[in-house]
Motif scaffolding. Structure first.
Motif, PDB file in Angstrom:
ATOM      1  N   VAL A 111      42.286  43.939  43.251  1.00  0.00           N
ATOM      2  CA  VAL A 111      41.512  43.948  42.220  1.00  0.00           C
ATOM      3  C   VAL A 111      41.269  42.273  41.869  1.00  0.00           C
ATOM      4  O   VAL A 111      42.163  41.474  41.890  1.00  0.00           O
ATOM      5  N   SER A 112      39.951  42.202  41.481  1.00  0.00           N
ATOM      6  CA  SER A 112      39.396  40.798  41.479  1.00  0.00           C
ATOM      7  C   SER A 112      39.349  40.316  39.805  1.00  0.00           C
ATOM      8  O   SER A 112      38.811  41.348  39.255  1.00  0.00           O
ATOM      9  N   GLN A 167      41.456  37.450  43.554  1.00  0.00           N
ATOM     10  CA  GLN A 167      42.060  38.653  43.822  1.00  0.00           C
ATOM     11  C   GLN A 167      43.558  38.661  44.393  1.00  0.00           C
ATOM     12  O   GLN A 167      43.824  38.391  45.458  1.00  0.00           O
ATOM     13  N   TRP A 204      45.859  41.095  42.752  1.00  0.00           N
ATOM     14  CA  TRP A 204      46.549  42.462  42.375  1.00  0.00           C
ATOM     15  C   TRP A 204      46.089  43.756  42.998  1.00  0.00           C
ATOM     16  O   TRP A 204      44.939  43.876  43.746  1.00  0.00           O
ATOM     17  N   ASP A 228      45.736  47.917  42.463  1.00  0.00           N
ATOM     18  CA  ASP A 228      46.046  48.616  41.256  1.00  0.00           C
ATOM     19  C   ASP A 228      46.461  50.102  41.786  1.00  0.00           C
ATOM     20  O   ASP A 228      46.005  50.613  42.816  1.00  0.00           O
ATOM     21  N   SER A 253      49.583  47.904  37.764  1.00  0.00           N
ATOM     22  CA  SER A 253      49.204  47.108  39.059  1.00  0.00           C
ATOM     23  C   SER A 253      50.240  46.254  39.379  1.00  0.00           C
ATOM     24  O   SER A 253      51.109  46.052  38.578  1.00  0.00           O
TER      25      SER A 253
END
Length: 961
Positions: free
Chosen positions: A101-102, A107, A109, A111, A116
């Motif tokens: 995830v960004s 970036q 994380w 999810d 997360s």
């Protein structure tokens, strides 16, 4: 195992249960973890992140459970647990570029739906555990290289996300473990040197926002509204938090919005903001407890690997605490470093509790052993552990002291800045005071017009009833009002919806519609136009010079720009009010704030008589037109006090065109073109040769030094030759004494008297009579004129000729004066005292508070002026000023006809100066028409008109008892 059953080095004695081992725990480190968690929850709740607080609490509960579970783990399993932890984190790090995830360009994380994970946080603990596993076997080059390769790979994966702060922490952890693991310094020093040397190269791989953070830290002049915003807000939060914080402040929800990343990167600053310095010290104390208890667990560990694990975890907590708290205090760059359990974040909280669980496991394992099994632990104890822990302690204590000093030294300033940044105020301009003449006649008034505006978030513009009511009061339809409101720009706090007359304004005020402001338009009206324009001046929008003069002046304020409006601006302008609004960091209005009603300005009452002023102006204008002159001035002054009764100037201008707003067409029409400036008041701003009016100054110099007996008659004639030049008389005359010379304005007499006196003695007395210096009238821009002497003329690069003294005797050549200065010396000689001219008499309601005039200054030669006064009386009775003989009271006068190169026509300026009644002077009247010809013929009738008007309204003297 060695002989005798004594465990050596890392023998697996931990598999042997020891009495009391299962009961041992560490309430200090557990309490510290809980304190950090509770303070983190308090911070989240106080800044309004209730849902995040619930999530954080859930993670904390799960973390505590995991902590208690791991605290029972045998240390023999640390190696396997470490490799699994690092392996899982590396696998997730490798997956991040593909499925991560960004957020904000990074970036970091993964999810998993309900939650997360930030793999970098897991990697930090994994690196500590694996490094402890590798280095616990002792130093070899192969183990060092293995350790470096693993650490470099993990750091590279984190840096590519990019996550600068975590990469820095991982590098610090790797270095820390090498030191703790007793790797010899010989290979470490070049390695650390290489790492430091490579730091500048990292700049090539940093994102713009990361470079900006470093630049903000290194630069002392970062833009507080841009790159320095976070640092400034952190200072505000800590500096204004005080000992107990502002969480209970009704406005704290709004204040907290200005601190970015208050739940994560700047959580320490946020908790001090909300709960005070004591809460911040509690965070520091809890962090130190965890660091120290981990170090103590390392000292008690039975294996080198366990000792390295506990020491490494303590160091990891210390690094996080120093970087996070240091960033909140702007002592370190804002790298986005969380504080485990305290900062919001599920991964960092869980990893923190896992790490503490491992410390508890190490401590539990090393608590008790048989009394006969006491091996040496010196070589197993991590190197530099105590020194490092003490260094972390010193840093965090120093940071706490810095926070305390910040509150003590800048607390008030930063609290005020906090209030200021969340407040926007609409200025409510004060109504300007009127200017009145001595009888209360308005000379400068305010246009009866009011501006109606509505304030965003205070006016219910979605309510049809409110819109309809305001529209009806304004005389506009509801649709038109809605369209007007819809056209306002983004972020505008008020919208002008109309301008109304006083009756409508009163109706709107009585309606008490929330969010509607009624303020005077601020336009000024001058009913007497050009008759008084150069005295009253005008009002305009404040310029940079006004801002310098009045530092507290608000932008857009209307101030006096000329004349009395400028001179007495502080009295007339009043004190603006304000309607304040609270705004969020994006500038959107969120609610009403403080309201301060404006205080109207004071009325200013003048000594000036508008009837006398009009008579003077009309008579002067007629004289200028009739004589072919180009400008004229008349002064009427109280000879006893200096009070100015009239100050006429022709030509004039209409100050109504200045608005504001300025009527550009009308202004251009009256300022462009040839001729003298209409903007000047020629009574005190235009200096010209005073001609024969100066003769009474020369006569006064003789009274002081008496180089010629006043009773002595000397031959005069039609001309006087001196130094090869002939100086004419205005008409042939016989022998005259001083009285006769003044009566008939004998030039030759004063040529000779000037030579006998010399320029210096004339100038000494002239200076005491106000020649060549400003009178001190309460108007800006007064001209000083010029009093020439050999020295002063030389100072300006000119030459004093022998004939200069001759011309000085009749007020020509190097002498120039304003009509106000001529009035001053005429009055001074007649009364024996010099007065300071003043227009303002009082301010405030009714009769007002008196504005005192300066005390008259007695002339040192007053008792020797009788011969001069006799000449002035003779001039008015049967001399050049003889027309004054028709007045019902006695008068004294001096006329003048001066040669003036700047004058039109024949180049003669007409002067006339008179005082009445002469036995006890009340007023002095001085008139000058440039280019007007002879003084008695042109200016004399103007003076007569003024005196007749004055005497017509002069109170009759009281009858004798």
């Amino acid at each position: 195992m060695s002989s005798g059953g004594v465990p050596v080095d890392d023998a697996p004695v931990d598999d042997v249960p020891v009495r009391g081992q299962d009961r041992e725990s560490d309430p200090w480190i557990v309490t510290a973890a809980v304190v950090l968690t509770v303070l983190g929850l308090l911070n989240l709740v106080s800044i309004g992140l209730t849902s995040q607080a619930v999530r954080h609490a859930i993670f904390a509960v799960v973390g505590i459970g995991v902590m208690l579970l791991l605290s029972r783990m045998r240390v023999s399993k640390l190696r396997r647990f470490g490799w699994v932890t690092l392996g899982v984190s590396v696998a997730m790090l490798m997956a991040v570029p593909f499925v991560g995830v960004s957020v904000k360009g990074a970036q970091r994380w993964l999810d998993f739906g309900l939650f997360s994970i930030q793999p970098a946080e897991i990697a930090k603990l994994g690196l500590v555990l694996v490094a402890a596993s590798i280095l616990s076997g002792g130093y070899t080059f192969g183990r060092l290289m293995t350790m470096l390769l693993i650490a470099s790979g993990v750091i590279a994966l984190v840096a590519l996300q990019p996550d600068l702060s975590s990469a820095v922490v991982l590098a610090a952890v790797a270095a820390l473990m090498l030191v703790l693991g007793r790797v010899p310094m010989l290979p470490l020093l070049p390695l650390f040197g290489l790492g430091i040397a490579a730091l500048p190269i990292l700049g090539l791989f940093l994102r713009p926002y990361q470079l900006e953070r470093i630049q903000v830290f290194l630069s002392s002049d970062a833009d507080p509204s841009g790159s320095g915003w976070a640092s400034l807000q952190a200072d505000i939060a800590i500096g204004s938090g005080g000992l107990w914080g502002l969480a209970l402040d009704p406005m704290y929800d709004l204040r907290a919005q200005y601190l970015p990343e208050s739940e994560h990167d700047l959580a320490f600053a946020s908790v001090v903001y909300g709960w005070g310095l004591f809460a911040g010290i509690a965070v520091v104390a809890a962090s130190l407890v965890i660091t120290w208890r981990a170090a103590l667990a390392a000292r008690r560990a039975r294996t080198k690997e366990a000792a390295l694990v506990a020491a490494g975890i303590g160091g990891l907590f210390g690094i996080h605490a120093v970087l996070s708290i240091g960033a909140s205090l702007s002592l370190l760059p804002h790298t986005g470093m969380p504080l485990p359990m305290f900062s919001y974040g599920g991964t960092v909280a869980l990893v923190g509790f896992v790490a503490i669980g491992l410390v508890l496991a190490v401590r539990r394992d090393g608590v008790a052993r048989p009394l006969w099994a006491q091996p040496s632990t010196r070589r197993r104890r991590p190197r530099g552990m105590t020194v490092g822990t003490a260094a972390v302690t010193a840093l965090l204590v120093a940071m706490s002291v810095f926070a305390w000093q910040l509150q003590g030294e800048r607390g008030s300033e930063l609290r005020a800045l906090s209030d200021e940044q969340m407040t926007r105020c609409i200025r409510l301009p004060a109504e300007r005071g009127q200017i009145l003449d001595r009888n209360g006649v308005p000379l400068a008034t305010n246009v009866a017009e009011y501006t109606i505006s509505v304030v965003t978030r205070m006016f219910e513009e979605n309510d049809p009833a409110t819109l309809g009511e305001l529209g009806a009061l304004l005389g506009t339809s509801q649709d038109e009002l809605t369209n007007t409101l819809g056209e306002r720009g983004v972020g505008e706090m008020e919208t002008v919806v109309g301008r109304v007359a006083p009756d409508q304004a009163r109706q709107i005020i009585d309606a008490q519609i929330p969010g509607v402001l009624i303020v005077p338009s601020g336009r000024r009206h001058y009913p007497y136009g050009d008759s008084l324009a150069s005295v009253l001046g005008y009002v305009g929008i404040g310029d940079p010079q006004d801002m310098e003069r009045w530092p507290q002046l608000a932008l857009g304020s209307r101030v006096g720009s000329a004349g009395l409006e400028k001179q007495y601006d502080a009295l007339l302008r009043g004190t603006d009010g304000k309607q304040c609004l609270y705004v969020d960091p994006t500038g959107n209005v969120v609610g009403p704030g403080e309201r301060v009603d404006p205080v109207p300005g004071h009325d200013l009452r003048l000594h000036l008589d508008i009837g006398l002023q009009n008579v003077a102006t009309d008579a002067l204008a007629q004289a200028v037109r009739g004589s072919g002159g180009d400008l004229g001035a008349a002064v009427v002054m109280d000879a006893r006090t200096g009070a100015i009764l009239a100050l006429a100037s022709v030509p004039g201008y209409d100050n109504n065109v200045y608005g504001p707003p300025v009527d550009a067409v009308a202004l251009a029409a009256q300022t462009e073109g040839p001729g003298p400036s209409r903007m000047l008041n020629h009574a005190f701003q235009t200096a010209a040769p005073p001609g024969s009016t100066f003769k009474i100054v020369v006569a006064s110099a003789n009274a002081e030094d008496q180089v010629l007996d006043p009773d002595e008659a000397i031959p005069t004639g039609a001309a006087f030759t001196y130094g090869g030049h002939t100086f004419a008389n205005w008409q042939p005359m016989g022998p005259n004494n001083l009285l006769q010379a003044i009566q008939w304005s004998d030039n030759v007499y004063f040529y000779k008297l000037a030579l006998l006196l010399g320029p210096e003695r004339i100038a000494t007395v002239a200076d005491q009579l106000g020649v060549g210096r400003r009178s001190g009238i309460d108007l800006p821009g007064e001209s000083a004129g010029f009093l020439g002497t050999p020295e002063s003329v030389g100072d300006i690069g000119a030459i004093w000729y022998p004939g200069s003294t001759v011309l000085m005797g009749i007020g020509q050549g190097t002498v120039t004066a304003t009509p106000l200065q001529v009035a001053g010396w005429t009055s001074g000689i007649a009364t024996g005292a010099m007065v300071t001219p003043q227009l303002a008499g009082a301010y405030g309601p009714g009769e007002g508070t008196s504005i005192p005039t300066a005390e008259p200054h007695r002339l040192p030669f007053d008792d020797r002026l009788d011969p001069v006064r006799a000449g002035m009386r003779a001039s008015a009775a049967a001399g050049t000023g003889g027309q004054l003989a028709s007045l019902p009271i006695t008068a004294g006068s001096k006329t003048g006809t001066a040669e003036d190169p700047s004058a039109p026509g024949d180049g003669l300026d007409a002067w006339f100066s008179a005082v009445v009644p002469f036995e006890s002077p009340e007023i002095v009247v001085t008139v000058m028409v440039r280019g007007g010809g002879f003084g008695s013929a042109t200016s004399g009738p103007v003076a007569m008109s003024i005196l007749e008007r004055y005497l017509a309204e002069r109170p009759a003297p009281a009858p004798p008892r």
